[in-house]
Design a protein around this motif. Structure first.
Motif, PDB file in Angstrom:
ATOM      1  N   MET A   1       0.832  -1.216   0.000  1.00  0.00           N
ATOM      2  CA  MET A   1       0.000   0.000   0.000  1.00  0.00           C
ATOM      3  C   MET A   1       0.861   1.258   0.000  1.00  0.00           C
ATOM      4  SD  MET A   1      -3.062   1.131  -0.107  1.00  0.00           S
ATOM      5  CE  MET A   1      -3.941   2.649   0.185  1.00  0.00           C
ATOM      6  N   ASP A   2       1.932   1.246   0.839  1.00  0.00           N
ATOM      7  CA  ASP A   2       2.813   2.409   0.912  1.00  0.00           C
ATOM      8  C   ASP A   2       3.500   2.662  -0.426  1.00  0.00           C
ATOM      9  OD1 ASP A   2       2.209   3.032   3.460  1.00  0.00           O
ATOM     10  OD2 ASP A   2       3.961   2.080   4.373  1.00  0.00           O
ATOM     11  N   ARG A   3       3.918   1.565  -1.088  1.00  0.00           N
ATOM     12  CA  ARG A   3       4.583   1.707  -2.384  1.00  0.00           C
ATOM     13  C   ARG A   3       3.615   2.274  -3.421  1.00  0.00           C
ATOM     14  NH1 ARG A   3       9.136   0.612  -4.695  1.00  0.00           N
ATOM     15  NH2 ARG A   3       9.278   0.027  -6.898  1.00  0.00           N
ATOM     16  N   GLU A   4       2.375   1.834  -3.377  1.00  0.00           N
ATOM     17  CA  GLU A   4       1.354   2.329  -4.302  1.00  0.00           C
ATOM     18  C   GLU A   4       1.100   3.820  -4.053  1.00  0.00           C
ATOM     19  OE1 GLU A   4      -3.361   1.611  -5.385  1.00  0.00           O
ATOM     20  OE2 GLU A   4      -2.277   0.121  -4.202  1.00  0.00           O
ATOM     21  N   LYS A   5       1.032   4.192  -2.760  1.00  0.00           N
ATOM     22  CA  LYS A   5       0.819   5.608  -2.408  1.00  0.00           C
ATOM     23  C   LYS A   5       2.008   6.461  -2.845  1.00  0.00           C
ATOM     24  CE  LYS A   5      -0.386   8.574   1.500  1.00  0.00           C
ATOM     25  NZ  LYS A   5      -0.653   8.620   2.963  1.00  0.00           N
ATOM     26  N   GLN A   6       3.200   5.881  -2.679  1.00  0.00           N
ATOM     27  CA  GLN A   6       4.416   6.580  -3.088  1.00  0.00           C
ATOM     28  C   GLN A   6       4.391   6.885  -4.590  1.00  0.00           C
ATOM     29  OE1 GLN A   6       8.001   4.196  -3.371  1.00  0.00           O
ATOM     30  NE2 GLN A   6       9.176   5.806  -2.321  1.00  0.00           N
ATOM     31  N   GLN A   7       4.089   5.868  -5.381  1.00  0.00           N
ATOM     32  CA  GLN A   7       4.063   6.035  -6.831  1.00  0.00           C
ATOM     33  C   GLN A   7       2.970   7.020  -7.258  1.00  0.00           C
ATOM     34  OE1 GLN A   7       3.689   1.921  -8.073  1.00  0.00           O
ATOM     35  NE2 GLN A   7       5.909   1.728  -8.410  1.00  0.00           N
ATOM     36  N   LEU A   8       1.805   6.905  -6.592  1.00  0.00           N
ATOM     37  CA  LEU A   8       0.689   7.788  -6.925  1.00  0.00           C
ATOM     38  C   LEU A   8       1.011   9.243  -6.582  1.00  0.00           C
ATOM     39  CD1 LEU A   8      -2.057   7.134  -8.202  1.00  0.00           C
ATOM     40  CD2 LEU A   8      -3.067   7.187  -5.909  1.00  0.00           C
ATOM     41  N   SER A   9       1.676   9.439  -5.441  1.00  0.00           N
ATOM     42  CA  SER A   9       2.024  10.803  -5.025  1.00  0.00           C
ATOM     43  C   SER A   9       3.058  11.410  -5.966  1.00  0.00           C
ATOM     44  CB  SER A   9       2.541  10.803  -3.575  1.00  0.00           C
ATOM     45  OG  SER A   9       3.794  10.164  -3.485  1.00  0.00           O
ATOM     46  N   ILE A  10       3.999  10.605  -6.424  1.00  0.00           N
ATOM     47  CA  ILE A  10       5.021  11.099  -7.363  1.00  0.00           C
ATOM     48  C   ILE A  10       4.384  11.456  -8.700  1.00  0.00           C
ATOM     49  CG2 ILE A  10       7.042  10.424  -8.712  1.00  0.00           C
ATOM     50  CD1 ILE A  10       7.933   8.779  -6.234  1.00  0.00           C
ATOM     51  N   GLU A  11       3.454  10.607  -9.158  1.00  0.00           N
ATOM     52  CA  GLU A  11       2.759  10.892 -10.408  1.00  0.00           C
ATOM     53  C   GLU A  11       1.949  12.183 -10.294  1.00  0.00           C
ATOM     54  OE1 GLU A  11       1.501  10.568 -14.332  1.00  0.00           O
ATOM     55  OE2 GLU A  11       3.146   9.631 -13.232  1.00  0.00           O
ATOM     56  N   ALA A  12       1.254  12.349  -9.167  1.00  0.00           N
ATOM     57  CA  ALA A  12       0.474  13.568  -8.933  1.00  0.00           C
ATOM     58  C   ALA A  12       1.387  14.794  -8.910  1.00  0.00           C
ATOM     59  CB  ALA A  12      -0.296  13.449  -7.617  1.00  0.00           C
ATOM     60  N   ALA A  13       2.560  14.656  -8.262  1.00  0.00           N
ATOM     61  CA  ALA A  13       3.513  15.769  -8.172  1.00  0.00           C
ATOM     62  C   ALA A  13       4.061  16.145  -9.550  1.00  0.00           C
ATOM     63  CB  ALA A  13       4.650  15.400  -7.224  1.00  0.00           C
ATOM     64  N   ARG A  14       4.351  15.142 -10.358  1.00  0.00           N
ATOM     65  CA  ARG A  14       4.850  15.419 -11.713  1.00  0.00           C
ATOM     66  C   ARG A  14       3.815  16.198 -12.530  1.00  0.00           C
ATOM     67  NH1 ARG A  14       7.490   9.599 -12.418  1.00  0.00           N
ATOM     68  NH2 ARG A  14       9.683  10.112 -12.064  1.00  0.00           N
ATOM     69  N   LEU A  15       2.578  15.753 -12.445  1.00  0.00           N
ATOM     70  CA  LEU A  15       1.521  16.422 -13.207  1.00  0.00           C
ATOM     71  C   LEU A  15       1.289  17.855 -12.711  1.00  0.00           C
ATOM     72  CD1 LEU A  15      -1.027  13.452 -13.424  1.00  0.00           C
ATOM     73  CD2 LEU A  15       0.226  14.462 -15.344  1.00  0.00           C
ATOM     74  N   TYR A  16       1.378  18.027 -11.400  1.00  0.00           N
ATOM     75  CA  TYR A  16       1.068  19.329 -10.797  1.00  0.00           C
ATOM     76  C   TYR A  16       2.214  20.330 -10.981  1.00  0.00           C
ATOM     77  CZ  TYR A  16      -0.712  22.664  -7.336  1.00  0.00           C
ATOM     78  OH  TYR A  16      -1.189  23.785  -6.708  1.00  0.00           O
ATOM     79  N   TYR A  17       3.451  19.906 -10.664  1.00  0.00           N
ATOM     80  CA  TYR A  17       4.572  20.842 -10.661  1.00  0.00           C
ATOM     81  C   TYR A  17       5.300  20.947 -12.004  1.00  0.00           C
ATOM     82  CZ  TYR A  17       4.026  20.963  -5.593  1.00  0.00           C
ATOM     83  OH  TYR A  17       3.526  21.134  -4.333  1.00  0.00           O
ATOM     84  N   LEU A  18       5.296  19.873 -12.776  1.00  0.00           N
ATOM     85  CA  LEU A  18       6.026  19.889 -14.040  1.00  0.00           C
ATOM     86  C   LEU A  18       5.138  20.134 -15.257  1.00  0.00           C
ATOM     87  CD1 LEU A  18       8.549  16.930 -13.505  1.00  0.00           C
ATOM     88  CD2 LEU A  18       8.888  19.364 -13.069  1.00  0.00           C
ATOM     89  N   SER A  19       3.883  19.681 -15.178  1.00  0.00           N
ATOM     90  CA  SER A  19       2.992  19.809 -16.344  1.00  0.00           C
ATOM     91  C   SER A  19       1.873  20.819 -16.147  1.00  0.00           C
ATOM     92  CB  SER A  19       2.392  18.439 -16.693  1.00  0.00           C
ATOM     93  OG  SER A  19       3.405  17.511 -17.006  1.00  0.00           O
ATOM     94  N   ASP A  20       1.841  21.473 -14.973  1.00  0.00           N
ATOM     95  CA  ASP A  20       0.866  22.531 -14.683  1.00  0.00           C
ATOM     96  C   ASP A  20      -0.590  22.057 -14.757  1.00  0.00           C
ATOM     97  OD1 ASP A  20       2.734  24.524 -14.166  1.00  0.00           O
ATOM     98  OD2 ASP A  20       2.960  24.996 -16.286  1.00  0.00           O
ATOM     99  N   TYR A  21      -0.825  20.806 -14.421  1.00  0.00           N
ATOM    100  CA  TYR A  21      -2.213  20.323 -14.316  1.00  0.00           C
ATOM    101  C   TYR A  21      -2.840  20.895 -13.054  1.00  0.00           C
ATOM    102  CZ  TYR A  21      -2.060  16.690 -17.973  1.00  0.00           C
ATOM    103  OH  TYR A  21      -2.013  16.015 -19.164  1.00  0.00           O
ATOM    104  N   SER A  22      -4.139  21.146 -13.098  1.00  0.00           N
ATOM    105  CA  SER A  22      -4.856  21.551 -11.886  1.00  0.00           C
ATOM    106  C   SER A  22      -5.128  20.300 -11.051  1.00  0.00           C
ATOM    107  CB  SER A  22      -6.170  22.229 -12.244  1.00  0.00           C
ATOM    108  OG  SER A  22      -7.075  21.288 -12.810  1.00  0.00           O
ATOM    109  N   GLN A  23      -5.435  20.502  -9.772  1.00  0.00           N
ATOM    110  CA  GLN A  23      -5.730  19.353  -8.919  1.00  0.00           C
ATOM    111  C   GLN A  23      -6.965  18.596  -9.410  1.00  0.00           C
ATOM    112  OE1 GLN A  23      -5.655  20.006  -4.687  1.00  0.00           O
ATOM    113  NE2 GLN A  23      -3.795  21.265  -4.777  1.00  0.00           N
TER     114      GLN A  23
END
Length: 313
Positions: A1-23
């Motif tokens: 579960m922690d690994r899944e959350k880790q990957q999901l959080s990194i993907e969310a961060a990439r979209l938010y900070y690098l690709s300027d996606y809205s939440q």
């Protein structure tokens, strides 16, 4: 579960900070709720997956200005932040800074001497109206050319006059005559004498510098023969008010200077406020020489040019 959350959080961060996606866009893409995205982003920051550096562009500008003021013995230095070291971008930012300074400093009864060129036109376009009385705006050098290239001479003086609720005083002559005799003859006209004298009396002068590079505006206006242009490129560093000076700030060709119509460079040293608005790599040599020549007591430039000037021996 922690690994899944880790990957999901990194993907969310990439979209938010690098690709300027809205939440909300990230939530739809990942198939989770918007509050979950917010928690994922916070989780990514807390675990060190996201590092945020804040660069304050204003942080060093004050110290840069102070050092420049001391090096060149200037009264004031205003440094405008430019995000990139490109001439057009620099011109845009220093023009705004100069216009802001003029809006703050111009008072009732001031006489403002103005030159022309793309930088000066940019300053003029950025001026905000100020309700002052008895202000005079005068052209510091001739602005008539037979070239198809626009110098924005008339437009610049007009916009300055409009901003300070006055009438523009034009100098309707070529800036450089073919002969000294012809220039002296024209200057005997009492109307021309009056405009030139008003330029001498101006307590505020606003100007930029030109270069001696092949693409210099004055060269493109066909004022000079090929031989004169080559000579200027050999011994000159730049010009102010179409008067050329060498690397030490001294007039470099006396005969050419005597054919030029408008304010003398020596007159600029007597101004209460002689404001040089200039920046960019291709103008560096001209700016340095102008400051060495003490033609300006106020400088408006960018941080790239400021650093280069400080590093120059």
């Amino acid at each position: 579960m922690d690994r899944e959350k880790q990957q999901l959080s990194i993907e969310a961060a990439r979209l938010y900070y690098l690709s300027d996606y809205s939440q909300q866009e990230i939530a739809a893409r990942l198939g989770v709720s918007r509050p979950t995205v917010s928690r994922l982003l916070q989780y990514a920051k807390s675990r060190g997956y996201v590092r945020i550096d804040i660069v304050d562009p204003l942080e060093d500008l004050a110290s840069l200005g102070k050092d420049l003021k001391q090096k060149y013995k200037l009264d004031e230095v205003f440094i405008s932040y430019s995000p990139v070291n490109e001439y057009k971008e620099i011109q845009k930012h220093i023009s705004r800074k100069a216009a802001e300074y003029l809006h703050e400093t111009v008072q009732d009864g001031d006489i403002i001497g103005v030159t022309w060129g793309t930088t000066m036109y940019s300053v003029a376009r950025n001026l905000q109206p100020k309700p002052v009385k008895g202000v005079e705006v005068v052209q510091l050098k001739g602005g008539v050319s037979h070239s198809h290239i626009n110098t924005y001479a008339a437009e610049t003086v007009y916009l300055f006059a409009e901003a300070f609720h006055t009438v523009a005083r034009y100098l309707p002559l070529p800036v450089i005559f073919d002969s000294i005799e012809l220039k002296q003859l024209v200057e005997k006209d009492r109307h021309i004498q009056r405009i030139i004298e008003l330029g001498r009396q101006a307590n505020i002068a606003v100007f930029t510098v030109g270069t001696v590079k092949e693409d210099a505006l004055l060269f493109r206006l066909d004022y000079f023969s090929k031989e004169e242009q080559e000579l200027l490129q050999q011994i000159g560093a730049g010009d102010i008010c179409s008067r050329f000076f060498d690397a030490e700030g001294n007039i470099c060709i006396e005969e050419m200077d005597n054919r030029t119509v408008g304010v003398n460079l020596s007159d600029l040293r007597k101004k209460e406020k002689a404001i040089l608005v200039a920046g960019g790599q291709n103008k560096f040599e001209a700016i340095h020489a102008a400051l060495i020549g003490r033609y300006a007591n106020i400088l408006v430039t960018d941080q790239f040019t400021a650093k280069a000037l400080l590093e120059h021996g």
